[in-house]
Scaffold this motif. Structure first.
Motif, mmCIF file in Angstrom:
data_model
loop_
_atom_site.group_PDB
_atom_site.id
_atom_site.type_symbol
_atom_site.label_atom_id
_atom_site.label_comp_id
_atom_site.label_asym_id
_atom_site.label_seq_id
_atom_site.Cartn_x
_atom_site.Cartn_y
_atom_site.Cartn_z
ATOM 1 N N MET A 1 -9.509 -11.521 -4.261
ATOM 2 C CA MET A 1 -8.832 -10.460 -3.507
ATOM 3 C C MET A 1 -8.403 -9.358 -4.481
ATOM 4 S SD MET A 1 -8.945 -11.450 -0.368
ATOM 5 C CE MET A 1 -7.678 -10.965 0.766
ATOM 6 N N THR A 2 -8.364 -8.160 -3.965
ATOM 7 C CA THR A 2 -7.997 -6.987 -4.764
ATOM 8 C C THR A 2 -6.624 -6.499 -4.333
ATOM 9 O OG1 THR A 2 -10.323 -6.365 -4.967
ATOM 10 C CG2 THR A 2 -8.692 -4.643 -5.391
ATOM 11 N N GLN A 3 -5.797 -6.192 -5.298
ATOM 12 C CA GLN A 3 -4.437 -5.693 -5.044
ATOM 13 C C GLN A 3 -4.481 -4.193 -4.766
ATOM 14 O OE1 GLN A 3 -1.534 -7.555 -5.278
ATOM 15 N NE2 GLN A 3 -0.165 -5.880 -4.909
ATOM 16 N N LEU A 4 -3.942 -3.783 -3.627
ATOM 17 C CA LEU A 4 -3.792 -2.367 -3.284
ATOM 18 C C LEU A 4 -2.304 -2.054 -3.254
ATOM 19 C CD1 LEU A 4 -6.258 -1.997 -0.271
ATOM 20 C CD2 LEU A 4 -6.765 -1.870 -2.710
ATOM 21 N N THR A 5 -1.914 -1.018 -3.961
ATOM 22 C CA THR A 5 -0.533 -0.540 -3.928
ATOM 23 C C THR A 5 -0.535 0.791 -3.205
ATOM 24 O OG1 THR A 5 -0.034 -1.633 -6.022
ATOM 25 C CG2 THR A 5 1.461 0.132 -5.316
ATOM 26 N N ILE A 6 0.147 0.838 -2.077
ATOM 27 C CA ILE A 6 0.281 2.069 -1.309
ATOM 28 C C ILE A 6 1.638 2.657 -1.663
ATOM 29 C CG2 ILE A 6 0.124 3.137 0.967
ATOM 30 C CD1 ILE A 6 -2.303 1.259 0.073
ATOM 31 N N GLN B 251 2.283 -3.357 -0.620
ATOM 32 C CA GLN B 251 1.293 -4.073 -1.424
ATOM 33 C C GLN B 251 0.382 -4.816 -0.445
ATOM 34 O OE1 GLN B 251 1.182 -4.475 -4.967
ATOM 35 N NE2 GLN B 251 2.756 -2.920 -5.169
ATOM 36 N N ILE B 252 -0.912 -4.679 -0.641
ATOM 37 C CA ILE B 252 -1.883 -5.327 0.239
ATOM 38 C C ILE B 252 -2.890 -6.079 -0.627
ATOM 39 C CG2 ILE B 252 -3.684 -4.971 1.978
ATOM 40 C CD1 ILE B 252 -2.403 -2.256 2.595
ATOM 41 N N GLU B 253 -3.262 -7.250 -0.188
ATOM 42 C CA GLU B 253 -4.381 -7.984 -0.793
ATOM 43 C C GLU B 253 -5.593 -7.711 0.099
ATOM 44 O OE1 GLU B 253 -4.597 -9.951 -3.571
ATOM 45 O OE2 GLU B 253 -2.540 -9.425 -4.093
#
Length: 112
Positions: free
Chosen positions: A1-6, A18-20
């Protein structure tokens, strides 16, 4: 999974998030599924610029924007060298930090 920081946005994501995300998924769909009401007037067919986002970190890990995407980006408010259309970004394996622009130019809505 990739970490997305909005990053925080006063209306769309006031606290930030924070989204995986699964690599290969489209960024616009991932943001919408996470509850971020990102505008997407053309339903993801690269025919507008309403899903404009700014990839502040991790942009180098993404496939380059197509000529069609670049043409649509020219119409976006607050364009930066890191600007992308969320409907055209496929999430890779590197973490991304994403800023949501303050405004979106949605000509279909503005004509109502």
């Amino acid at each position: 999974m990739t970490q997305l920081t909005i990053l925080p946005h006063p209306e769309l994501c006031p606290q930030g998030m924070q989204i995986e995300a699964k690599p290969g998924k489209v960024l616009c769909d991932t943001l919408l599924n996470a509850g971020i009401a990102l505008e997407h007037a053309c339903d993801g067919v690269c025919a507008c610029s309403t899903c404009h986002v700014i990839i502040q970190q991790g942009n180098a890990s993404l496939a380059a924007a197509s000529d069609e995407e670049e043409d649509q980006l020219d119409k976006a408010w607050g364009l930066t060298p890191q600007s992308r259309l969320a409907c055209q970004v496929k999430i890779g394996s590197e973490a991304l930090t994403i800023a949501l622009p303050k405004y979106s130019l949605n000509h279909a809505r503005e004509m109502d």
